[in-house]
Design a protein around this motif. Structure first.
Motif, mmCIF file in Angstrom:
data_model
loop_
_atom_site.group_PDB
_atom_site.id
_atom_site.type_symbol
_atom_site.label_atom_id
_atom_site.label_comp_id
_atom_site.label_asym_id
_atom_site.label_seq_id
_atom_site.Cartn_x
_atom_site.Cartn_y
_atom_site.Cartn_z
ATOM 1 N N UNK A 139 25.037 3.738 49.853
ATOM 2 C CA UNK A 139 23.999 2.703 49.951
ATOM 3 C C UNK A 139 23.924 2.093 51.352
ATOM 4 N N UNK A 140 25.052 2.103 52.082
ATOM 5 C CA UNK A 140 25.016 1.558 53.448
ATOM 6 C C UNK A 140 24.734 2.644 54.486
ATOM 7 N N UNK A 141 24.409 3.861 54.026
ATOM 8 C CA UNK A 141 23.899 4.860 54.946
ATOM 9 C C UNK A 141 24.895 5.847 55.510
ATOM 10 N N UNK A 142 26.073 6.037 54.873
ATOM 11 C CA UNK A 142 27.003 7.062 55.340
ATOM 12 C C UNK A 142 26.437 8.441 55.010
ATOM 13 N N UNK A 143 26.433 9.372 55.966
ATOM 14 C CA UNK A 143 25.832 10.691 55.720
ATOM 15 C C UNK A 143 26.582 11.506 54.674
ATOM 16 N N UNK A 144 27.913 11.375 54.596
ATOM 17 C CA UNK A 144 28.705 12.106 53.607
ATOM 18 C C UNK A 144 29.755 11.155 53.054
ATOM 19 N N UNK A 145 29.371 10.300 52.090
ATOM 20 C CA UNK A 145 30.257 9.211 51.669
ATOM 21 C C UNK A 145 31.584 9.663 51.067
ATOM 22 N N UNK A 146 31.601 10.755 50.330
ATOM 23 C CA UNK A 146 32.862 11.167 49.693
ATOM 24 C C UNK A 146 33.875 11.652 50.737
ATOM 25 N N UNK A 147 33.387 12.298 51.774
ATOM 26 C CA UNK A 147 34.286 12.701 52.865
ATOM 27 C C UNK A 147 34.756 11.466 53.624
ATOM 28 N N UNK A 148 33.855 10.492 53.820
ATOM 29 C CA UNK A 148 34.192 9.286 54.577
ATOM 30 C C UNK A 148 35.276 8.460 53.905
ATOM 31 N N UNK A 149 35.420 8.577 52.585
ATOM 32 C CA UNK A 149 36.461 7.823 51.880
ATOM 33 C C UNK A 149 37.849 8.137 52.431
ATOM 34 N N UNK A 150 38.048 9.337 52.912
ATOM 35 C CA UNK A 150 39.370 9.761 53.391
ATOM 36 C C UNK A 150 39.505 9.705 54.907
ATOM 37 N N UNK A 151 38.554 9.063 55.569
ATOM 38 C CA UNK A 151 38.612 8.907 57.013
ATOM 39 C C UNK A 151 39.274 7.585 57.386
ATOM 40 N N UNK A 152 39.986 7.607 58.532
ATOM 41 C CA UNK A 152 40.559 6.386 59.081
ATOM 42 C C UNK A 152 39.549 5.741 60.032
ATOM 43 N N UNK A 153 39.641 4.429 60.253
ATOM 44 C CA UNK A 153 38.643 3.749 61.089
ATOM 45 C C UNK A 153 38.471 4.357 62.480
ATOM 46 N N UNK A 154 39.582 4.825 63.094
ATOM 47 C CA UNK A 154 39.464 5.359 64.458
ATOM 48 C C UNK A 154 38.677 6.666 64.491
ATOM 49 N N UNK A 155 38.453 7.294 63.336
ATOM 50 C CA UNK A 155 37.682 8.531 63.279
ATOM 51 C C UNK A 155 36.178 8.278 63.174
ATOM 52 N N UNK B 41 38.635 -5.823 61.777
ATOM 53 C CA UNK B 41 38.489 -6.147 60.364
ATOM 54 C C UNK B 41 39.044 -5.053 59.459
ATOM 55 N N UNK B 42 39.151 -3.838 59.976
ATOM 56 C CA UNK B 42 39.655 -2.713 59.189
ATOM 57 C C UNK B 42 41.095 -2.397 59.584
ATOM 58 N N UNK B 43 41.918 -2.094 58.595
ATOM 59 C CA UNK B 43 43.302 -1.712 58.868
ATOM 60 C C UNK B 43 43.338 -0.300 59.445
ATOM 61 N N UNK B 44 43.995 -0.107 60.599
ATOM 62 C CA UNK B 44 44.061 1.249 61.174
ATOM 63 C C UNK B 44 45.006 2.176 60.407
ATOM 64 N N UNK B 45 45.806 1.619 59.503
ATOM 65 C CA UNK B 45 46.813 2.404 58.788
ATOM 66 C C UNK B 45 46.336 2.911 57.437
ATOM 67 N N UNK B 46 45.145 2.493 57.002
ATOM 68 C CA UNK B 46 44.639 2.882 55.694
ATOM 69 C C UNK B 46 43.264 3.521 55.832
ATOM 70 N N UNK B 47 42.971 4.453 54.933
ATOM 71 C CA UNK B 47 41.662 5.094 54.952
ATOM 72 C C UNK B 47 40.590 4.091 54.548
ATOM 73 N N UNK B 48 39.362 4.446 54.888
ATOM 74 C CA UNK B 48 38.246 3.583 54.521
ATOM 75 C C UNK B 48 38.144 3.459 53.006
ATOM 76 N N UNK B 49 38.378 4.556 52.299
ATOM 77 C CA UNK B 49 38.320 4.519 50.839
ATOM 78 C C UNK B 49 39.347 3.586 50.239
#
Length: 671
Positions: free
Chosen positions: A173-189, A137-145
């Motif tokens: 709200x969905x429980x990410x421990x560090x949401x601002x860092x997660x915005x720049x993560x790719x799904x495989x991470x 469901x998530x594109x591997x080529x784009x960050x989560x953000x």
């Protein structure tokens, strides 16, 4: 059939305004009213009706579960509602009226062109969707953000920093421990649980009025599943959404759903309040589904009742898998030849101090620097007896599969012994010391059944070639003898020998798994390692496969190492259970003892996370330790294990062992 029981209770609370957050009066009309919907596929052999006159409603603030086997029409129905039908499919009748609580306007989604502006505004905006497999469901080529802010830009008309702020808030709200860092993560991470939370955040970013969740927890282990279910319930309660939950897991329905619709071959068999239907099912199909669900605490002689049973012919099984004259086949552990070995009490497999560390090569993928690595399996010891079924349970990443691969020589152990002694062996052999050539005779005696019944079968080989391949590799018998054995194995697992020339794609998931079992039995093994063999199957097919495995063990005397994260399945299949966490065995006990007196906090959390098809025994979300149950550093004393700290297994009852810190008091006294 009559749908007289399909009476939905009113929501009983006002709905949260999706944009302003203020309370608005409860909508008197349903969010979604599906009436007499018909969907057909135009196939070369003729029209196929996938959805046949389906009717149901979803009210604001309520969770409606859509239940049925694979192929019952659940996903096609939601694709029709979302305008996502494939090109071969069309809506041939009926309506799907969505009433937007923002302005109380009603839209018949069945009449909207799939690519129209109106449908694009609703799809992903007013109606969100969580797909089954988060990695797909998530594109591997784009960050989560990037993927979440895309939905925000399209449906909330926000750009730049404002869109990222909304995305970060939703990840929080969905429980990410560090949401601002997660915005720049790719799904495989991200882990599987975080990927699924990311998909949920993306579906909720535009503040939908209706959320469609298509098997949102199927790919997750039991504790992550419970966390995601709690998250869905909390978000639904907070935002006042209506939720359409598509699932085949009746335990999930009992713990989460307000209402329930049961589909079979595209038709509604029964519908109404979920509690009422589960407590008092009227239709034979729903009764059959409930009878196929494994439950913790079943009697030893109680069997699951699949919708379509696969009967085992004991004589055929013994002749096909036992001594049948193929010259290179190893002696099998049948009830007729266990005598002396059983009397001696020597285990079939004895694992002692098994350890495996994977060395890290640094942070970058091209880095050559050294690293401490990951201790995947840490001093694991256990035994598997003849004709015994031992369960190995734990979350994804705990080391279960790594352990199983070391047992088969696919991964070399760093330390420890793997002692194997068959019925006719004079002495045990340490499999951990064997060379590749030395492993050859033991390949016949230890076999593996894989988790995914599709990807474990070569799509370019026929079923005949798949089952015959191990016989040909080991030079077992003549070509004619191999052909006869393949036919016998097909019959043993309940498949039609007329289908031997078919390819895997033409079989259902349950049939593919039975092909995998037939291949594993081809060389007459003494031990089967079953790695999540039913996790990809729906409940009725799961019951078929589990019963088949139990019957095969009873007739052939096979030893099983049954790897799973589903404790209800393990309870049904196994005599003794090992609980694994962070590479260690933390508790080991006979099946009855483990479930009647679980001692370790991780074991208790696992059991609490098992959804049961019983409204009186809903999931205990408070027992999940906020997702920290698998962290040894937060366990209370005497169970707490610090990194690098010593620990030991303490016997608190006959055959019941629990891991404690080496300097702690005896576990039994502490309990």
């Amino acid at each position: 059939m009559s749908q007289s029981r399909h009476v939905l209770r009113p929501a009983g609370r006002s709905a949260m305004h999706p944009l302003t957050g203020s309370r608005t009066p409860a909508v008197t009309r349903p969010l979604l009213a599906v009436r007499d919907l018909v969907v057909r596929f135009a196939l070369p052999e003729g029209a196929l009706t996938a959805v046949d006159g389906v009717s149901f409603t979803i009210n604001p603030g309520r969770i409606t579960a859509l239940v049925g086997e694979s192929g019952s029409g659940k996903s096609v129905l939601t694709q029709a509602v979302m305008g996502l039908l494939p090109s071969l499919a069309r809506i041939d009748g009926g309506s799907a009226v969505f009433t937007d609580p923002l302005d109380n306007t009603a839209t018949n989604l069945a009449e909207l062109p799939a690519n129209s502006r109106a449908m694009r505004r609703i799809r992903g905006g007013r109606i969100g969707m969580i797909f089954q497999e988060p990695m797909s469901a998530l594109s591997p080529l784009h960050t989560l953000g990037d993927q979440i802010t895309e939905a925000v830009r399209l449906h909330l008309q926000l750009d730049g920093s404002d869109a990222r702020e909304v995305a970060a808030d939703m990840l929080h709200r969905v429980g990410f421990p560090n949401p601002r860092v997660a915005l720049d993560r790719y799904p495989f991470e991200l882990s599987g649980g975080l990927r699924q939370r990311g998909v949920i955040a993306m579906a909720l970013a535009a503040k939908p009025a209706l959320l469609i969740a298509d098997e949102p927890t199927t790919a997750l282990d039991v504790t992550l599943q419970a966390q995601i279910l709690k998250l869905l319930r909390d978000l639904q309660d907070e935002m006042g959404m209506g939720v359409l939950l598509i699932t085949h897991d009746l335990g999930v329905v009992a713990s989460l759903a307000d209402d329930m619709v049961v589909l079979y071959r595209g038709k509604v068999m029964e519908a109404g309040p979920a509690d009422t239907l589960i407590r008092d099912p009227r239709h034979a199909y729903l009764k059959a589904l409930l009878g196929a669900v494994p439950r913790i605490g079943m009697d030893r002689d109680e069997r699951l009742v699949p919708l379509r049973a696969v009967a085992l012919d004991p004589k055929l099984a013994v002749s096909a898998v036992g001594k049948h004259g193929l010259a290179t086949t190893a002696p099998t552990t049948t009830s007729a030849n266990m005598g002396d070995a059983l009397a001696a009490g020597t285990p079939l497999l004895s694992v002692e101090g098994l350890t495996k560390r994977f060395v890290s090569r640094g942070a970058g993928i091209f880095s050559r620097g050294g690293g401490a690595g990951v201790l995947a399996v840490d001093n694991v010891s256990f035994t598997v007896g003849r004709a015994e079924s031992v369960g190995l349970v734990g979350e994804s990443g705990c080391g279960k599969t790594t352990t199983s691969r070391m047992l088969l020589g696919a991964i070399r152990a760093d330390e420890g012994r793997i002692m194997f002694r068959g019925d006719n062996d004079v002495q045990a052999t340490d499999l951990a010391t064997l060379s590749d050539h030395g492993w050859i005779p033991f390949r016949r005696r230890l076999q593996y059944v894989f988790q995914d019944p599709f990807h474990s079968l070569n799509p370019r080989m026929t079923v005949y070639d798949i089952i015959a391949e191990p016989l040909e590799i080991h030079g077992a018998g003549t070509a004619r003898e191999r052909a006869e054995r393949v036919k016998a194995l097909m019959k043993v697992v309940g498949l039609d020998i007329r289908h031997l020339r078919r390819y895997p794609h033409s079989f259902s998931g349950g049939q593919r798994q039975r092909i995998g079992i037939a291949r594993a039995l081809a060389l007459g093994p003494e031990l089967l390692i079953l790695d999540e063999p039913v996790s990809a199957l729906d409940v009725s097919v799961q019951a078929q496969v589990l019963n088949l495995l139990k019957d095969l063990q009873s007739v052939l005397g096979l030893g099983y190492l049954f790897i799973s994260h589903n404790l209800a399945v393990v309870d049904y299949m196994c005599d003794r259970i090992l609980v694994m966490c962070a590479g260690r065995i933390v508790e080991s006990a006979p099946r009855d003892r483990l479930f009647s007196a679980p001692t370790h906090p991780y074991t208790r959390a696992l059991i609490a996370a098992v959804p049961e098809a019983d409204p009186d025994r809903r999931l205990d979300f408070a027992a999940l330790m906020d997702g920290r149950a698998s962290d040894p550093a937060v366990w209370p004393e005497p169970w707490r294990l610090l990194p690098g700290g010593a620990s030991r297994m303490s016997e608190i009852a006959p055959g019941h062992f629990v891991r404690v810190g080496a300097d702690m008091a005896d576990a039994g006294a502490a309990a």
